[in-house]
Enzyme design. Structure first.
Site, PDB file in Angstrom:
ATOM      1  NE  ARG A  30      14.287 117.417  46.812  1.00  0.00           N
ATOM      2  CZ  ARG A  30      14.107 116.974  45.569  1.00  0.00           C
ATOM      3  NH1 ARG A  30      14.711 115.911  45.165  1.00  0.00           N
ATOM      4  NH2 ARG A  30      13.297 117.604  44.763  1.00  0.00           N
ATOM      5  NE  ARG A  54      16.196 110.547  45.139  1.00  0.00           N
ATOM      6  CZ  ARG A  54      16.108 111.115  43.927  1.00  0.00           C
ATOM      7  NH1 ARG A  54      15.986 110.347  42.862  1.00  0.00           N
ATOM      8  NH2 ARG A  54      16.166 112.415  43.789  1.00  0.00           N
ATOM      9  NE  ARG A  57      12.582 104.926  47.021  1.00  0.00           N
ATOM     10  CZ  ARG A  57      13.430 105.225  46.060  1.00  0.00           C
ATOM     11  NH1 ARG A  57      13.339 106.385  45.455  1.00  0.00           N
ATOM     12  NH2 ARG A  57      14.381 104.385  45.715  1.00  0.00           N
ATOM     13  CG  ASP A  86       7.581 116.491  45.264  1.00  0.00           C
ATOM     14  OD1 ASP A  86       8.815 116.374  45.416  1.00  0.00           O
ATOM     15  OD2 ASP A  86       7.075 116.899  44.202  1.00  0.00           O
ATOM     16  CE1 TYR A 102       9.200 118.721  37.436  1.00  0.00           C
ATOM     17  CE2 TYR A 102       8.881 120.894  38.417  1.00  0.00           C
ATOM     18  CZ  TYR A 102       9.700 119.817  38.123  1.00  0.00           C
ATOM     19  OH  TYR A 102      11.009 119.833  38.496  1.00  0.00           O
TER      20      TYR A 102
HETATM   21  O1  1CP Z   1      14.268 116.949  52.922  1.00  0.00           O
HETATM   22  C1  1CP Z   1      13.569 117.438  52.009  1.00  0.00           C
HETATM   23  O2  1CP Z   1      13.841 118.559  51.507  1.00  0.00           O
HETATM   24  C2  1CP Z   1      12.444 116.586  51.519  1.00  0.00           C
HETATM   25  C3  1CP Z   1      11.211 117.247  51.004  1.00  0.00           C
HETATM   26  C4  1CP Z   1      11.214 117.599  49.513  1.00  0.00           C
HETATM   27  C5  1CP Z   1      11.222 118.888  48.959  1.00  0.00           C
HETATM   28  C6  1CP Z   1      11.377 120.201  49.697  1.00  0.00           C
HETATM   29  C7  1CP Z   1      11.098 116.685  48.430  1.00  0.00           C
HETATM   30  C8  1CP Z   1      11.082 115.216  48.538  1.00  0.00           C
HETATM   31  N1  1CP Z   1      10.958 117.402  47.272  1.00  0.00           N
HETATM   32  C9  1CP Z   1      11.045 118.738  47.557  1.00  0.00           C
HETATM   33  C10 1CP Z   1      10.916 119.872  46.636  1.00  0.00           C
HETATM   34  C11 1CP Z   1      10.875 119.668  45.179  1.00  0.00           C
HETATM   35  N2  1CP Z   1      10.325 118.627  44.468  1.00  0.00           N
HETATM   36  C12 1CP Z   1      11.343 120.613  44.244  1.00  0.00           C
HETATM   37  C13 1CP Z   1      11.901 121.976  44.607  1.00  0.00           C
HETATM   38  C14 1CP Z   1      13.275 121.926  45.154  1.00  0.00           C
HETATM   39  C15 1CP Z   1      14.357 121.444  44.234  1.00  0.00           C
HETATM   40  O3  1CP Z   1      14.574 122.073  43.192  1.00  0.00           O
HETATM   41  O4  1CP Z   1      14.990 120.433  44.572  1.00  0.00           O
HETATM   42  C16 1CP Z   1      11.117 120.111  42.952  1.00  0.00           C
HETATM   43  C17 1CP Z   1      11.467 120.766  41.637  1.00  0.00           C
HETATM   44  C18 1CP Z   1      10.458 118.857  43.097  1.00  0.00           C
HETATM   45  C19 1CP Z   1       9.952 117.977  42.030  1.00  0.00           C
HETATM   46  C20 1CP Z   1      10.501 116.615  42.184  1.00  0.00           C
HETATM   47  N3  1CP Z   1       9.987 115.670  43.032  1.00  0.00           N
HETATM   48  C21 1CP Z   1      11.676 116.092  41.620  1.00  0.00           C
HETATM   49  C22 1CP Z   1      12.624 116.849  40.700  1.00  0.00           C
HETATM   50  C23 1CP Z   1      12.361 116.514  39.278  1.00  0.00           C
HETATM   51  C24 1CP Z   1      13.141 117.434  38.354  1.00  0.00           C
HETATM   52  O5  1CP Z   1      12.488 118.019  37.467  1.00  0.00           O
HETATM   53  O6  1CP Z   1      14.368 117.556  38.491  1.00  0.00           O
HETATM   54  C25 1CP Z   1      11.838 114.792  42.110  1.00  0.00           C
HETATM   55  C26 1CP Z   1      12.916 113.819  41.770  1.00  0.00           C
HETATM   56  C27 1CP Z   1      10.762 114.552  43.003  1.00  0.00           C
HETATM   57  C28 1CP Z   1      10.551 113.368  43.874  1.00  0.00           C
HETATM   58  C29 1CP Z   1      11.078 113.545  45.260  1.00  0.00           C
HETATM   59  N4  1CP Z   1      10.661 114.535  46.118  1.00  0.00           N
HETATM   60  C30 1CP Z   1      11.296 114.396  47.333  1.00  0.00           C
HETATM   61  C31 1CP Z   1      12.142 113.253  47.241  1.00  0.00           C
HETATM   62  C32 1CP Z   1      12.993 112.709  48.355  1.00  0.00           C
HETATM   63  C33 1CP Z   1      12.011 112.736  45.938  1.00  0.00           C
HETATM   64  C34 1CP Z   1      12.683 111.507  45.386  1.00  0.00           C
HETATM   65  C35 1CP Z   1      11.701 110.408  45.384  1.00  0.00           C
HETATM   66  C36 1CP Z   1      12.321 109.077  45.587  1.00  0.00           C
HETATM   67  O7  1CP Z   1      12.496 108.650  46.737  1.00  0.00           O
HETATM   68  O8  1CP Z   1      12.621 108.424  44.568  1.00  0.00           O
END
Ligand code: 1CP
Length: 354
Positions: free
Chosen positions: A27, A31, A40, A77, A154
């Site tokens: 990540r 954020r 964003r 994502d 999900y």
């Molecule tokens: O730098 C990076 O790693 C950005 C790319 C990235 C990756 C590899 C994002 C951006 N998401 C992910 C993977 C991801 N997404 C996972 C697996 C890794 C982990 O466990 O962290 C999972 C479970 C998700 C699902 C997801 N998408 C969540 C988690 C929800 C939960 O159940 O806890 C969330 C919050 C998102 C949205 C998201 N994806 C990525 C970002 C930066 C965000 C936040 C969106 C925003 O800007 O509000």
């Protein structure tokens, strides 16, 4: 394709010698960075950033401008895959991801079909090509997807879930239907990742955030086997270079011993397992990536440096370690604190590679 100027990550993932321990941060685009929040906010929402190759490229590059990192990771994502399967992904402000049409019954699941990824996920491959051009060989680009089980949680629950009640119910009552769904996700993911490689991704990571919520036999059937199918189908070489594959089951612990046999090149480790123990579990057959507790980044520079020193020491000497956190960096972290971590890895890691 352009020459790679820094291939430390690719070498470490293949357990080849390096002069220091390479690092990137899960990540790393996200954020905690004010410049990300600005992009964003201007775009309106997260998925608009993902779907626009220029914006996805911009936020991918942001952490590389601030820190001496050894890899870029595609900004996207794991839930783009079920979105392409027709479930209708959306984000409500301040909340996690949601699906308009979750799938739960045998009849809903039997209707899922592997989509033409070049159409439904073409925006991701455009982003990969745009990022590769912008990187100009500075560091390698990591492509990724979720594990079918994690993505499946999900799809069935309809969003984030702590207890995974509905999918665990399906696993208990109709496991064959769940197998079928996971197989469709695995086949879609294989095509999706191979298209990322075709577009320029130089390493692949599969995120299995929720696999360790299963007991061991169920882990093997519902999490590991579908990941194995993906690994079996992946393109492993491109432009004369191996494409390393990293598997990450958060909380794996002793499950790491099962994961080694998939034919992956590296395993991600979270902070609940000591890297010295992880190294024993995998018998030095694959590289390890991890594993500082993301919470450490809330502490003082001294404590962060000590955390880095301890992580490096717990892996010990020799090749095959990629420094990372044990899970994603959280939105509340001061960006300067990540700078302290990055500098500490550069300064303290060469002694482990003499
Ligand atoms: O730098 C990076 O790693 C950005 C790319 C990235 C990756 C590899 C994002 C951006 N998401 C992910 C993977 C991801 N997404 C996972 C697996 C890794 C982990 O466990 O962290 C999972 C479970 C998700 C699902 C997801 N998408 C969540 C988690 C929800 C939960 O159940 O806890 C969330 C919050 C998102 C949205 C998201 N994806 C990525 C970002 C930066 C965000 C936040 C969106 C925003 O800007 O509000």
């Amino acid at each position: 394709m352009n020459e790679l100027k820094n291939d430390l990550l690719l070498r470490a993932l293949l357990r080849e010698p390096t002069e220091r321990t390479p690092l990137w941060i899960m990540r790393q685009a996200g954020r905690y960075l004010p410049e990300y929040r600005e992009v964003r906010a201007k775009a309106g929402d997260f998925m608009t950033v993902c779907r626009n190759p220029e914006l996805a490229c911009e936020v991918t590059m942001q952490p590389l401008r601030r820190y001496k990192l050894d890899a870029a990771i595609l900004f996207s994502d794991i839930l783009t895959v079920p979105d392409a399967l027709g479930l209708g992904l959306y984000f409500e402000t301040g909340e996690g991801p949601k699906f308009e049409r979750p799938v739960r019954t045998a009849s809903e699941i039997s209707k899922l079909a592997v989509p033409d990824v070049s159409e439904s996920l073409g925006y991701v491959f455009d982003a990969v090509r745009t990022i590769r051009k912008e990187l100009d060989g500075q560091v390698p680009l990591i492509g990724f997807a979720g594990s079918p089980w994690t993505v499946g949680t999900y799809m069935v629950e309809g969003g984030s879930s702590r207890e995974l009640k509905i999918i665990k119910g399906l696993a208990a009552e109709d496991p064959a239907t769940l197998d079928k769904m996971l197989d469709t996700v695995a086949r879609t993911t294989t095509e999706y990742l191979n298209a990322q490689v075709e577009a320029g991704a130089q390493a692949i990571m599969i995120f299995d955030t929720w696999g360790a919520a299963l007991e061991r036999d169920d882990y093997r059937r519902f999490s590991l086997d579908p990941m194995q199918k993906i690994v079996d189908g992946l393109t492993r070489e491109r432009d004369g270079r191996r494409i390393p594959v990293i598997l990450f089951t958060k909380g794996a612990g002793p499950l790491l011993t099962d994961m080694v046999g998939t034919g992956c090149d590296a395993l991600g480790v979270d902070w609940t397992t000591d890297l010295a123990d992880a190294r024993k579990y995998v018998d030095d057959k694959v590289a390890l990536q991890g594993n500082l507790d993301p919470a450490t980044l809330r502490e003082s520079p001294e404590i962060i440096r000590q955390g880095v020193a301890d992580t490096l020491a717990s892996y010990g000497k020799g090749p095959g370690h990629v420094f990372n956190l044990g899970h994603g960096i959280t939105p509340d972290i001061d960006p300067e604190h990540l700078g302290v971590l990055v500098d500490a890895v550069h300064e303290l890691s060469p002694q482990y590679h003499e």
